[in-house]
Design a protein around this motif. Structure first.
Motif, PDB file in Angstrom:
ATOM      1  N   HIS A 196      -8.801 -36.241  28.381  1.00 24.14           N
ATOM      2  CA  HIS A 196      -9.434 -35.106  29.040  1.00 24.14           C
ATOM      3  C   HIS A 196      -8.890 -35.050  30.462  1.00 24.14           C
ATOM      4  O   HIS A 196      -9.172 -35.943  31.272  1.00 24.14           O
ATOM      5  N   LEU A 197      -8.114 -34.007  30.775  1.00 23.08           N
ATOM      6  CA  LEU A 197      -7.423 -33.904  32.049  1.00 23.08           C
ATOM      7  C   LEU A 197      -7.968 -32.746  32.878  1.00 23.08           C
ATOM      8  O   LEU A 197      -8.057 -31.610  32.390  1.00 23.08           O
ATOM      9  N   ALA A 198      -8.316 -33.020  34.126  1.00 23.18           N
ATOM     10  CA  ALA A 198      -8.782 -31.985  35.045  1.00 23.18           C
ATOM     11  C   ALA A 198      -7.572 -31.252  35.605  1.00 23.18           C
ATOM     12  O   ALA A 198      -6.718 -31.844  36.263  1.00 23.18           O
ATOM     13  N   THR A 199      -7.485 -29.935  35.327  1.00 24.26           N
ATOM     14  CA  THR A 199      -6.389 -29.104  35.802  1.00 24.26           C
ATOM     15  C   THR A 199      -6.958 -27.910  36.568  1.00 24.26           C
ATOM     16  O   THR A 199      -8.173 -27.752  36.673  1.00 24.26           O
ATOM     17  N   GLU A 200      -6.095 -27.050  37.062  1.00 26.86           N
ATOM     18  CA  GLU A 200      -6.544 -25.852  37.775  1.00 26.86           C
ATOM     19  C   GLU A 200      -7.377 -24.943  36.875  1.00 26.86           C
ATOM     20  O   GLU A 200      -8.213 -24.179  37.347  1.00 26.86           O
ATOM     21  N   ASP A 201      -7.113 -25.007  35.571  1.00 22.64           N
ATOM     22  CA  ASP A 201      -7.819 -24.147  34.619  1.00 22.64           C
ATOM     23  C   ASP A 201      -9.060 -24.820  34.035  1.00 22.64           C
ATOM     24  O   ASP A 201      -9.618 -24.329  33.053  1.00 22.64           O
ATOM     25  N   GLY A 202      -9.492 -25.928  34.608  1.00 19.37           N
ATOM     26  CA  GLY A 202     -10.612 -26.680  34.066  1.00 19.37           C
ATOM     27  C   GLY A 202     -10.112 -27.896  33.312  1.00 19.37           C
ATOM     28  O   GLY A 202      -8.919 -28.218  33.327  1.00 19.37           O
ATOM     29  N   GLY A 254       8.279 -27.560  28.951  1.00 21.51           N
ATOM     30  CA  GLY A 254       6.909 -27.485  29.430  1.00 21.51           C
ATOM     31  C   GLY A 254       6.498 -28.762  30.131  1.00 21.51           C
ATOM     32  O   GLY A 254       7.201 -29.778  30.108  1.00 21.51           O
ATOM     33  N   ALA A 255       5.331 -28.717  30.770  1.00 23.02           N
ATOM     34  CA  ALA A 255       4.832 -29.889  31.489  1.00 23.02           C
ATOM     35  C   ALA A 255       3.324 -29.796  31.598  1.00 23.02           C
ATOM     36  O   ALA A 255       2.736 -28.729  31.394  1.00 23.02           O
ATOM     37  N   VAL A 256       2.706 -30.918  31.918  1.00 23.63           N
ATOM     38  CA  VAL A 256       1.270 -30.949  32.145  1.00 23.63           C
ATOM     39  C   VAL A 256       0.987 -31.968  33.241  1.00 23.63           C
ATOM     40  O   VAL A 256       1.706 -32.964  33.385  1.00 23.63           O
ATOM     41  N   SER A 257      -0.047 -31.684  34.028  1.00 22.92           N
ATOM     42  CA  SER A 257      -0.435 -32.611  35.080  1.00 22.92           C
ATOM     43  C   SER A 257      -1.925 -32.452  35.323  1.00 22.92           C
ATOM     44  O   SER A 257      -2.437 -31.331  35.381  1.00 22.92           O
ATOM     45  N   GLY A 258      -2.617 -33.562  35.414  1.00 23.51           N
ATOM     46  CA  GLY A 258      -4.045 -33.497  35.677  1.00 23.51           C
ATOM     47  C   GLY A 258      -4.612 -34.874  35.903  1.00 23.51           C
ATOM     48  O   GLY A 258      -3.954 -35.892  35.668  1.00 23.51           O
ATOM     49  N   GLU A 259      -5.839 -34.910  36.361  1.00 20.55           N
ATOM     50  CA  GLU A 259      -6.524 -36.180  36.609  1.00 20.55           C
ATOM     51  C   GLU A 259      -7.328 -36.563  35.382  1.00 20.55           C
ATOM     52  O   GLU A 259      -8.077 -35.745  34.835  1.00 20.55           O
ATOM     53  N   LEU A 260      -7.179 -37.793  34.928  1.00 20.00           N
ATOM     54  CA  LEU A 260      -7.887 -38.262  33.740  1.00 20.00           C
ATOM     55  C   LEU A 260      -9.373 -38.422  34.047  1.00 20.00           C
ATOM     56  O   LEU A 260      -9.752 -39.202  34.922  1.00 20.00           O
ATOM     57  N   VAL A 261     -10.210 -37.682  33.304  1.00 18.13           N
ATOM     58  CA  VAL A 261     -11.653 -37.792  33.510  1.00 18.13           C
ATOM     59  C   VAL A 261     -12.340 -38.486  32.334  1.00 18.13           C
ATOM     60  O   VAL A 261     -13.454 -39.008  32.479  1.00 18.13           O
ATOM     61  N   ALA A 262     -11.703 -38.500  31.154  1.00 18.86           N
ATOM     62  CA  ALA A 262     -12.280 -39.168  29.989  1.00 18.86           C
ATOM     63  C   ALA A 262     -11.187 -39.338  28.950  1.00 18.86           C
ATOM     64  O   ALA A 262     -10.159 -38.645  28.982  1.00 18.86           O
ATOM     65  N   ALA A 263     -11.412 -40.265  28.002  1.00 20.32           N
ATOM     66  CA  ALA A 263     -10.469 -40.476  26.904  1.00 20.32           C
ATOM     67  C   ALA A 263     -11.262 -40.884  25.673  1.00 20.32           C
ATOM     68  O   ALA A 263     -12.000 -41.873  25.701  1.00 20.32           O
TER      69      ALA A 263
END
Length: 291
Positions: free
Chosen positions: A225-231, A210-219
């Motif tokens: 808290h990662l911004a992904t295609e699913d929110g 598996g994998a994950v990718s997103g923009e960090l918006v908060a910690a």
């Protein structure tokens, strides 16, 4: 810290991306700085990431687990608020300052008093017994209510202030505990939650391949808290212990290096099981099952 000694500093807006080695297993993280001698395979959903033997060893000298009675250091008792309806009592060594509250993801807190370890423990137990204030709150509940945090410090401090008022009216406080005035400390800014989009769910576990990718918006605490295609999805970094992590995939920017300034920012979909949050209601936050 990643395998090989590489560090990946976190900052808001930074892209976080990684995968789990195909065919890999999650091994016990060991205890107190030592590797697990048996390299036991542990469940993906375990936040501790330790086998039973290493978990016992890790807590053998834990103040939180009431395994230490003769620590000469002074301790503080605190009230911590994590969101509507979630107030807890706890203790931490004075020398640690507010680090323990940051580690737990406390949105707002205030000290109750300070003194010897046993006096701090008796005060903690007094609040649990007399006011039914818990000393533990599950992280799943903390995450779910971050979406409904009040806008102002005064509102966020209100519940803690009410519990503080009731606490200081109790009889039976240890004489050796010096009471502290109510002075709420707010961590919304420190966590980057002010104005951040609400999280819609949390990663339930990591899985091989598996994998994950997103923009960090908060910690907050161990949670990213990662911004992904699913929110916005919350990733508990404790779930990463014991896995062999790899770059997020062929053609993807290296998650260990800064993003290419010219590259488009396009969040991707997490490939780990996700629990979606339900709206927090009168019965508290609840989650859907894995899908």
């Amino acid at each position: 810290m990643w395998d090989g000694g590489r560090r990946s500093p976190l900052a808001q807006g930074r892209r976080v991306a990684f995968g789990v080695e195909e065919g890999g297993v999650r091994e016990c993280a060991g205890a107190r700085g030592h590797a697990c001698p048996r390299r036991v395979v542990v469940p993906g959903r375990s936040a501790g990431g330790r086998c039973e033997e290493c978990a016992r060893l890790d807590r053998a000298h834990s103040v939180a687990a009431d395994r230490v009675a003769d620590d000469p250091r002074p301790y503080r008792v605190y009230l911590a608020w994590f969101g509507p309806g979630l107030v807890k009592v706890g203790i931490t060594a004075v020398e640690r300052g507010s680090v323990r509250l940051l580690e737990q993801g406390a949105i707002c807190f205030s000290w109750l008093g300070s003194g010897p370890l046993m006096a701090a423990r008796r005060t903690e137990e007094l609040l649990r017994a007399a006011l039914r204030v818990p000393d533990r709150i599950p992280y799943t509940e903390k995450r779910a209510v971050r979406a409904v945090l009040p806008a102002t410090l005064e509102e966020r401090a209100a519940e803690t202030g009410e519990v503080y008022r009731r606490a200081v009216e109790l009889t039976g406080w240890p004489e050796s505990l010096e009471r502290a005035p109510f002075r709420p400390v707010d961590h919304v800014g420190a966590f980057g939650l002010a104005g951040a989009p609400a999280a819609v769910g949390e990663v339930g576990e990591l899985v091989a391949g598996g994998a994950v990718s997103g923009e960090l918006v908060a910690a907050a605490g161990p949670d990213l808290h990662l911004a992904t295609e699913d929110g916005v999805i919350v990733l508990d970094t404790r779930l990463m212990r014991g896995w062999r992590l790899v770059p997020a995939g062929a053609g993807a920017p290296d998650p260990l290096r800064p993003d290419d300034p010219g590259a488009p920012r396009r969040p991707s979909r997490p490939a780990f099981p996700v629990r979606h949050f339900k709206a927090a209601g009168a019965d508290g936050p609840r989650q859907d099952g894995l899908f």
